[in-house]
Design a protein around this motif. Structure first.
Motif, short mmCIF file in Angstrom:
data_model
loop_
_atom_site.label_atom_id
_atom_site.label_comp_id
_atom_site.label_asym_id
_atom_site.label_seq_id
_atom_site.Cartn_x
_atom_site.Cartn_y
_atom_site.Cartn_z
N THR A 13 12.79 -0.71 -10.28
CA THR A 13 12.78 -0.83 -8.82
C THR A 13 11.66 -0.02 -8.19
OG1 THR A 13 15.16 -1.17 -8.81
CG2 THR A 13 14.17 -0.46 -6.76
N GLU A 14 11.50 1.22 -8.61
CA GLU A 14 10.48 2.06 -7.97
C GLU A 14 9.08 1.52 -8.22
OE1 GLU A 14 9.46 6.70 -7.07
OE2 GLU A 14 11.04 6.22 -8.49
N ASP A 15 8.81 1.00 -9.43
CA ASP A 15 7.50 0.42 -9.71
C ASP A 15 7.24 -0.78 -8.80
OD1 ASP A 15 7.19 2.29 -11.70
OD2 ASP A 15 7.63 0.90 -13.34
N LEU A 16 8.24 -1.62 -8.64
CA LEU A 16 8.12 -2.78 -7.78
C LEU A 16 7.86 -2.36 -6.34
CD1 LEU A 16 8.48 -5.79 -7.05
CD2 LEU A 16 10.92 -5.35 -6.93
N LEU A 17 8.62 -1.41 -5.86
CA LEU A 17 8.47 -0.96 -4.48
C LEU A 17 7.14 -0.27 -4.25
CD1 LEU A 17 12.09 0.29 -3.80
CD2 LEU A 17 10.98 -1.71 -2.81
N MET A 18 6.63 0.46 -5.24
CA MET A 18 5.34 1.12 -5.08
C MET A 18 4.22 0.10 -4.91
SD MET A 18 5.86 4.26 -4.73
CE MET A 18 4.28 5.05 -4.89
N VAL A 19 4.36 -1.05 -5.55
CA VAL A 19 3.37 -2.12 -5.38
C VAL A 19 3.42 -2.65 -3.96
CG1 VAL A 19 2.80 -4.48 -6.09
CG2 VAL A 19 3.33 -2.76 -7.82
N LEU A 20 4.62 -2.74 -3.39
CA LEU A 20 4.79 -3.28 -2.06
C LEU A 20 4.64 -2.23 -0.95
CD1 LEU A 20 7.80 -5.60 -2.83
CD2 LEU A 20 5.42 -6.27 -2.49
N ARG A 21 4.56 -0.95 -1.32
CA ARG A 21 4.51 0.12 -0.32
C ARG A 21 3.35 0.00 0.66
NH1 ARG A 21 2.56 4.92 0.74
NH2 ARG A 21 1.38 5.15 -1.15
N PRO A 22 2.13 -0.36 0.24
CA PRO A 22 1.05 -0.49 1.23
C PRO A 22 1.37 -1.52 2.32
CG PRO A 22 0.13 -0.39 -0.97
CD PRO A 22 1.63 -0.52 -1.13
N SER B 29 15.14 3.39 -4.46
CA SER B 29 15.19 3.53 -5.91
C SER B 29 16.34 4.43 -6.35
CB SER B 29 13.86 4.07 -6.42
OG SER B 29 13.87 4.16 -7.82
N GLN B 30 16.49 5.58 -5.70
CA GLN B 30 17.56 6.52 -6.04
C GLN B 30 18.94 5.93 -5.80
OE1 GLN B 30 17.01 10.13 -3.81
NE2 GLN B 30 15.60 11.01 -5.31
N GLN B 31 19.09 5.24 -4.68
CA GLN B 31 20.39 4.68 -4.32
C GLN B 31 20.68 3.37 -5.04
OE1 GLN B 31 21.08 4.53 -0.08
NE2 GLN B 31 20.17 6.53 0.25
N GLY B 32 19.65 2.78 -5.67
CA GLY B 32 19.84 1.51 -6.35
C GLY B 32 20.24 0.39 -5.40
N SER C 91 3.69 6.68 9.03
CA SER C 91 4.13 5.59 8.16
C SER C 91 3.96 5.91 6.67
CB SER C 91 3.42 4.29 8.51
OG SER C 91 2.05 4.36 8.21
N GLN C 92 2.98 6.72 6.33
CA GLN C 92 2.76 7.02 4.91
C GLN C 92 3.94 7.79 4.31
OE1 GLN C 92 1.86 10.03 3.09
NE2 GLN C 92 1.63 8.84 1.22
N PRO C 93 4.33 8.95 4.86
CA PRO C 93 5.47 9.64 4.24
C PRO C 93 6.78 8.86 4.42
CG PRO C 93 4.69 10.85 6.17
CD PRO C 93 3.72 9.75 5.92
N ALA C 94 6.90 8.10 5.50
CA ALA C 94 8.12 7.31 5.70
C ALA C 94 8.23 6.22 4.65
CB ALA C 94 8.14 6.71 7.10
N SER C 95 7.13 5.54 4.34
CA SER C 95 7.18 4.48 3.34
C SER C 95 7.46 5.05 1.95
CB SER C 95 5.90 3.64 3.34
OG SER C 95 4.79 4.41 2.93
N VAL C 96 6.89 6.21 1.64
CA VAL C 96 7.17 6.86 0.36
C VAL C 96 8.65 7.20 0.26
CG1 VAL C 96 6.77 8.95 -1.01
CG2 VAL C 96 4.83 7.75 0.01
N CYS C 97 9.20 7.74 1.35
CA CYS C 97 10.61 8.09 1.37
C CYS C 97 11.49 6.86 1.17
CB CYS C 97 10.97 8.78 2.69
SG CYS C 97 12.69 9.31 2.75
N LEU C 98 11.17 5.77 1.86
CA LEU C 98 11.97 4.55 1.72
C LEU C 98 11.97 4.06 0.28
CD1 LEU C 98 10.95 2.67 4.98
CD2 LEU C 98 13.17 3.71 4.46
N VAL C 99 10.80 4.07 -0.35
CA VAL C 99 10.71 3.65 -1.75
C VAL C 99 11.58 4.54 -2.63
CG1 VAL C 99 9.14 3.57 -3.74
CG2 VAL C 99 8.45 2.55 -1.56
N GLU C 100 11.46 5.85 -2.45
CA GLU C 100 12.23 6.78 -3.28
C GLU C 100 13.73 6.65 -3.05
OE1 GLU C 100 10.47 10.55 -2.30
OE2 GLU C 100 8.74 10.21 -3.60
N GLU C 101 14.14 6.52 -1.79
CA GLU C 101 15.57 6.42 -1.48
C GLU C 101 16.18 5.11 -1.98
OE1 GLU C 101 17.92 8.49 -0.41
OE2 GLU C 101 16.43 10.08 -0.40
#
Length: 115
Positions: free
Chosen positions: A15-24, A68-71, A56-66
């Motif tokens: 999930t996190e790999d997928l979201l990191m691709v979509l983060r930009p 991923s963590q919450q599944g 938006s940069q730290p917010a998008s990183v947080c969304l990806v991490e959360e």
């Protein structure tokens, strides 16, 4: 953008790999939404547009991490496709707001000290 997320969420891609691709793309959309929210036709509103991309940069990183963590990728994507903020979306958003507020606390305390 969200339909591919649902499809890819069912694959073996982490999930996190997928979201990191979509983060930009997420970051760009968040910047646009922020700019729309702070745009004032008469120009009297504080010029906050310049900080939208910084937020938006730290917010998008947080969304990806959360997410991923919450599944909760499939649930968040489903809620977004339905055009609603459901429990999964609200849980991720709440966690990110809390994290971002905690990280901003030292700067906030310095700028606005309690007397």
């Amino acid at each position: 953008m969200l339909l591919p997320l649902l499809i890819l969420a069912q694959t073996s891609t982490p999930t996190e790999d997928l979201l990191m691709v979509l983060r930009p793309q997420l970051e760009l959309q968040m910047t646009r939404e922020c700019e729309k929210a702070v745009n004032s036709p008469d120009g009297s509103f504080l010029n906050l547009r310049s900080i939208c991309s910084e937020i938006s940069q730290p917010a998008s990183v947080c969304l990806v991490e959360e997410i991923s963590q919450q599944g909760s990728l499939a649930q968040v994507a489903r809620e977004a496709l339905e055009g609603s903020l459901g429990p999964a979306s609200l849980g991720v958003a709440s966690a990110c707001i809390e994290r971002l507020m905690q990280s901003a606390k030292p700067v906030w305390d310095q700028e606005f000290p309690l007397r």
